[in-house]
Design an enzyme around this catalytic site. Structure first.
Site, PDB file in Angstrom:
ATOM      1  CD  GLN A  92      -2.754   1.230   2.501  1.00 40.77           C
ATOM      2  OE1 GLN A  92      -2.606   0.399   3.424  1.00 40.77           O
ATOM      3  NE2 GLN A  92      -3.683   2.166   2.534  1.00 40.77           N
ATOM      4  CG  HIS A  98      -6.463   3.247  -2.470  1.00 43.02           C
ATOM      5  ND1 HIS A  98      -5.705   3.602  -1.376  1.00 43.02           N
ATOM      6  CD2 HIS A  98      -5.643   2.525  -3.281  1.00 43.02           C
ATOM      7  CE1 HIS A  98      -4.477   3.125  -1.524  1.00 43.02           C
ATOM      8  NE2 HIS A  98      -4.421   2.453  -2.675  1.00 43.02           N
ATOM      9  CG  HIS A 100      -5.965  -0.496  -6.982  1.00 42.35           C
ATOM     10  ND1 HIS A 100      -5.093   0.308  -7.688  1.00 42.35           N
ATOM     11  CD2 HIS A 100      -5.475  -0.538  -5.711  1.00 42.35           C
ATOM     12  CE1 HIS A 100      -4.118   0.724  -6.889  1.00 42.35           C
ATOM     13  NE2 HIS A 100      -4.325   0.221  -5.680  1.00 42.35           N
TER      14      HIS A 100
HETATM   15  P1  AMP Z   1      -1.562   1.542  -3.615  1.00 38.42           P
HETATM   16  O1  AMP Z   1      -0.148   1.288  -4.033  1.00 38.42           O
HETATM   17  O2  AMP Z   1      -2.430   0.323  -3.583  1.00 38.42           O
HETATM   18  O3  AMP Z   1      -1.601   2.325  -2.308  1.00 38.42           O
HETATM   19  O4  AMP Z   1      -2.217   2.433  -4.744  1.00 38.42           O
HETATM   20  C1  AMP Z   1      -2.031   3.799  -4.844  1.00 38.42           C
HETATM   21  C2  AMP Z   1      -2.384   4.167  -6.249  1.00 38.42           C
HETATM   22  O5  AMP Z   1      -2.549   5.575  -6.306  1.00 38.42           O
HETATM   23  C3  AMP Z   1      -1.324   3.818  -7.287  1.00 38.42           C
HETATM   24  O6  AMP Z   1      -1.875   2.917  -8.251  1.00 38.42           O
HETATM   25  C4  AMP Z   1      -0.949   5.165  -7.901  1.00 38.42           C
HETATM   26  O7  AMP Z   1      -0.712   5.088  -9.288  1.00 38.42           O
HETATM   27  C5  AMP Z   1      -2.164   5.992  -7.577  1.00 38.42           C
HETATM   28  N1  AMP Z   1      -1.943   7.433  -7.495  1.00 38.42           N
HETATM   29  C6  AMP Z   1      -0.961   8.079  -6.827  1.00 38.42           C
HETATM   30  N2  AMP Z   1      -1.107   9.416  -6.944  1.00 38.42           N
HETATM   31  C7  AMP Z   1      -2.218   9.612  -7.713  1.00 38.42           C
HETATM   32  C8  AMP Z   1      -2.902  10.759  -8.202  1.00 38.42           C
HETATM   33  N3  AMP Z   1      -2.478  12.009  -7.924  1.00 38.42           N
HETATM   34  N4  AMP Z   1      -3.989  10.592  -8.974  1.00 38.42           N
HETATM   35  C9  AMP Z   1      -4.427   9.347  -9.270  1.00 38.42           C
HETATM   36  N5  AMP Z   1      -3.845   8.214  -8.827  1.00 38.42           N
HETATM   37  C10 AMP Z   1      -2.746   8.341  -8.064  1.00 38.42           C
END
Ligand code: AMP
Length: 112
Positions: A92, A98, A100
């Site tokens: 994470q 969140h 996905h």
């Molecule tokens: P996780 O690694 O499961 O915490 O997922 C976080 C996700 O947020 C990743 O897939 C990133 O690509 C996405 N992310 C990070 N910053 C942004 C942003 N500003 N807008 C949209 N997605 C983002």
């Protein structure tokens, strides 16, 4: 609070929104891993799935409803995947709950 997704929910950081209501926001992932890759978040800060309780689980159920709405609206007839990374071992990277939502290609399993 210095939280990226709280700032996106508040409109302080731009995002490509695909769904919004009083409690939930969905927007396109900035680094998509599939043709359709959206993040579904509660507007109210919760760190991860590890802090879901009977008191706040309503919004989590609503996030699943939003996924079903998005699947219909976007014609995801081939199916989709919901995944929520929780904590360090799951990698994470943003500490605001969140989910996905991925679709538009064959998604391998296990995810690696
Ligand atoms: P996780 O690694 O499961 O915490 O997922 C976080 C996700 O947020 C990743 O897939 C990133 O690509 C996405 N992310 C990070 N910053 C942004 C942003 N500003 N807008 C949209 N997605 C983002």
């Amino acid at each position: 609070m210095d939280c990226l997704f709280c700032k996106i929910a508040a409109g302080e950081i731009p995002s490509e929104k695909v769904y919004e209501d009083d409690t939930v926001l969905a927007f396109r992932d900035i680094d998509p891993q599939a043709p359709f890759h959206v993040l579904i978040i509660p507007k109210e800060h919760m760190e991860s799935a590890a802090v879901v309780t009977p008191q706040n689980s309503g919004v989590v159920a609503h996030m699943a409803e939003v996924a079903a709405i998005l699947a219909k609206e976007n014609g995801l007839t081939g199916g989709f995947r919901l995944v929520s990374n929780c904590g360090a071992d799951a990698m994470q990277s943003v500490p605001h709950l969140h989910v996905h939502m991925l679709a538009g290609r064959l998604l391998g399993w296990p995810p690696g």
